[in-house]
Design a protein around this motif. Structure first.
Motif, PDB file in Angstrom:
ATOM      1  N   GLY A  63     117.142  85.774  16.210  1.00  0.00           N
ATOM      2  CA  GLY A  63     117.487  84.404  16.571  1.00  0.00           C
ATOM      3  C   GLY A  63     117.777  84.198  18.044  1.00  0.00           C
ATOM      4  N   ASN A  64     117.790  85.262  18.818  1.00  0.00           N
ATOM      5  CA  ASN A  64     118.036  85.132  20.257  1.00  0.00           C
ATOM      6  C   ASN A  64     116.742  85.423  21.016  1.00  0.00           C
ATOM      7  N   ILE A  65     116.830  86.105  22.106  1.00  0.00           N
ATOM      8  CA  ILE A  65     115.678  86.377  22.975  1.00  0.00           C
ATOM      9  C   ILE A  65     114.744  87.402  22.329  1.00  0.00           C
ATOM     10  N   ASN A  66     113.435  87.114  22.326  1.00  0.00           N
ATOM     11  CA  ASN A  66     112.438  88.067  21.832  1.00  0.00           C
ATOM     12  C   ASN A  66     112.209  89.151  22.864  1.00  0.00           C
ATOM     13  N   PRO A  67     111.959  90.353  22.446  1.00  0.00           N
ATOM     14  CA  PRO A  67     111.838  90.835  21.080  1.00  0.00           C
ATOM     15  C   PRO A  67     113.206  91.127  20.475  1.00  0.00           C
TER      16      PRO A  67
END
Length: 130
Positions: A63-67
């Protein structure tokens, strides 16, 4: 004439002082020797880097920064997100971010040559989910 000699002397002294005080510090990274026969495993060598530096600080979690670099999700997230390029390992997005070649160096704490050697070697060895 005396004023001219004094002026030239002062300018010369100033230039010598300034030119001799300007230098660049050179930072030499320590050489990290990795046994070329060592097989780098995702589970034992790569995931711990993510656990200690990436997924625990809240950035690379679901739900945050990918990856998503949380254990159990990291490998699939890296592969499906095209962060790994086994044909050109040094061009892999993961390695580029970790090497400081993108806008923000990852991990946030700064470039870590040991981490980079392990990640690059793992990618060179085929980026296996082992």
């Amino acid at each position: 004439m005396k004023k001219m000699k004094s002026f030239v002397f002062k300018i010369s002294f100033f230039l010598v002082l300034v030119l001799n005080s300007c230098y660049y510090d050179t930072y030499v990274l320590p050489e990290i020797n990795l046994d070329p026969s060592k097989i780098i495993t995702f589970t034992d060598d790569i995931q711990p880097i993510f656990d200690q530096n990436c997924s625990t600080v809240g950035c690379h979690q679901a739900g945050n920064i990918n990856p998503n670099l949380e254990a159990g999700s990291a490998y699939q997230s890296l592969i499906s997100g095209n962060f790994i390029d086994t044909d050109n390992p040094e061009n892999s997005e993961l390695y580029q971010w970790m090497s400081g070649n993108r806008s923000i160096t990852m991990p946030i704490s700064g470039i870590n040559e040991e981490f980079n050697i392990y990640v690059l070697t793992w990618i060179e060895q085929g980026a296996k989910n082992n």
